[in-house]
Design an enzyme around this catalytic site. Sequence first.
Site, PDB file in Angstrom:
ATOM      1  N   ASP A 120      -8.321  -6.694   4.753  1.00 21.10           N
ATOM      2  CA  ASP A 120      -7.334  -7.663   4.247  1.00 21.10           C
ATOM      3  C   ASP A 120      -6.955  -8.817   5.295  1.00 21.10           C
ATOM      4  O   ASP A 120      -6.228  -9.838   4.849  1.00 21.10           O
ATOM      5  CB  ASP A 120      -6.190  -7.016   3.674  1.00 21.10           C
ATOM      6  CG  ASP A 120      -6.235  -6.199   2.317  1.00 21.10           C
ATOM      7  OD1 ASP A 120      -7.195  -6.606   1.946  1.00 21.10           O
ATOM      8  OD2 ASP A 120      -5.610  -5.651   2.009  1.00 21.10           O
ATOM      9  N   SER A 162       0.652  -1.121   0.002  1.00 18.51           N
ATOM     10  CA  SER A 162       0.023  -0.046   0.108  1.00 18.51           C
ATOM     11  C   SER A 162       0.859   1.151   0.219  1.00 18.51           C
ATOM     12  O   SER A 162       0.316   2.073  -0.611  1.00 18.51           O
ATOM     13  CB  SER A 162      -0.841  -0.015   1.060  1.00 18.51           C
ATOM     14  OG  SER A 162      -1.575  -0.907   1.169  1.00 18.51           O
ATOM     15  N   GLN A 168     -10.075   2.800  -1.654  1.00 14.52           N
ATOM     16  CA  GLN A 168      -9.176   3.128  -2.702  1.00 14.52           C
ATOM     17  C   GLN A 168      -9.667   4.448  -3.794  1.00 14.52           C
ATOM     18  O   GLN A 168      -8.960   4.943  -4.334  1.00 14.52           O
ATOM     19  CB  GLN A 168      -8.760   1.769  -3.633  1.00 14.52           C
ATOM     20  CG  GLN A 168      -7.868   0.857  -2.953  1.00 14.52           C
ATOM     21  CD  GLN A 168      -7.611  -0.384  -3.651  1.00 14.52           C
ATOM     22  OE1 GLN A 168      -7.889  -0.399  -4.856  1.00 14.52           O
ATOM     23  NE2 GLN A 168      -6.955  -1.425  -3.102  1.00 14.52           N
TER      24      GLN A 168
END
Length: 433
Positions: free
Chosen positions: A320, A30, A180
Site C-alpha cells: 500500500d 487493517s 488477505q
Amino acid sequence: MDALEVIPQIEIVPITGPLDARVSVPGSKSITNRAMILAAMAQGRSVLDSVLLSEDTRYMSDALRVLGFIVEVDENAHRITVGGRGGVIPAHGGEIFVGGAGTVMRFIVAMVTLGEGRFRIDGNQRMRQRPIGPQLDAMQRLGASVYSERDNNCPPVIVDASRARFEGGETSIDARVSSQFVSAMLMPAPIWKAGLKLRVIGDAARPFIDMTLRLMEAWGTNNSIEGDQIVVPGAQWYRAQRFAIEPDASSASYFAAAAALIGGAVKIEGLSSNSVQGDLGFLGVLQRMGARVSWHPDYVEVVGSGQLAGVDVAMNAMPDMVPTLAAIAPFASSPTKIRNVAFIRHHESDRIRVLATELRRIGADVRETEDGLEIRPSTMRPAPIETYDDHRIAMSFAVLGLKLPGTKIKNPGCVAKTFPDFFTRLSALRGPA
C-alpha cells in the site's frame, strides 16, 4: 466527507517553506476490521477504542449486523462495541454487500463457515473483478461448500455453510495475489474443531499475516510456525475485551512523505516502533532517501531536507506504500526502482498501470515493468489527476501537489474509503493562516 462527495476535483495548495507540524491520523483500517471479526467470534461484549470510521469499516459493521451480531458505533468517541457469540453465527444465511472493501469480502467468506445456511457475499463493480479464487480453492479442499457465483474466481461468492460438517484441517493457499486470503482463513481457525495447518505459497505482504497472528494471540488463542506451515490448534476460544486500535501507519505515510519531500519536521502522534503494522517499514525507505526518523514515547518524528535520493526497493511487504513512494520518486536526484509488487494490479485499481499513467500525465519519466515501476528524476507540469476511485492514488498525488503547484485531484471523495478527512488534515500541515 459529504462535501467532498460532490466536488469533482480539488486543487492542492503547495507549501514552500519547511514544515513544522504535529499530526494525528485515524485508527488502522487493517486492525479495526480484524478486531471487529475477532470480537464477533469472542464470547461476550468487546469494546474497540480509537477505531477508524470510514467506508471500509462501515461495510464490516454492516456485514456483521446482517450476520445477526449486535454492533454499536459511537462516532463521536470513535468507539465500536460488538456483542460476540462465542464462535456462532446468529443468522441462518444472508445477503452481504461489501462495496469495495477487500478485507470484508475475504474475511466474511471464511468466517461464515462457522454458521448454518446460505450466505451470498457481493461487492461493487471493481470488487467483482478482484480475484478470490485461491481462498475458495483452499476452503474447498477443507470441505467447505463455497464457490464463485459466476464461476470466474471473483465475487459474488456463495457459501453453503454447515457448521456440523466443516471442521477445518490441513491445506495450502496461494497468497501471491493477496495476503488477505491467508488472514481470512486464520481468524476462524481456532474455533474449527480440527483447527488449521496452512502452508502459504508466495510472499505477498507477509507482515499483514504476522499482524493477524499477533492480534489472534492478543484475543486469547495460540498458533505456531512449523517449517513452512502456520499451525492453529482447534477448539479454542477468543476472549472478549476492551481493545485500543493503533493509528494507521498507511495513513501516516502521506505526512511522513510530505516531510521528506518539502523539508522540515512532522511529528505523527501515537505510532510505536513495536507496532503490528508492516507499513511502518516505509519510514525506513524514507531514511534511505535522506530523511531522519526518530522515535519518542508518544510520537515519531520525520525530518527532511527537501532533497531526496532514489532507491531500489522490493515493496511486497508494504504494497500500500507503493503509490506514496511513486509520487515522490520523480523529485529524487537519482532513479527509483519499485519491485516485487505485481499483485497490486488487483487492488482497488491496477495500481502499477495507474501510477505509470498518471505520472506520465504530469511529465514524469516512468517505465512500467511486470512487477513494478522505474521512475527517473523528472521536470513535471501540473495536470488534473485521475484517481480511478482509488483512495491511495488520490492521497499520494495530493502529497506530490504540495511540491508541484497547480496539481488537481479528481474525485477527491474516494478517500472516504479509509481516511474521510484526509484533505483537511493535509491542509493543516501549512499551519494557521
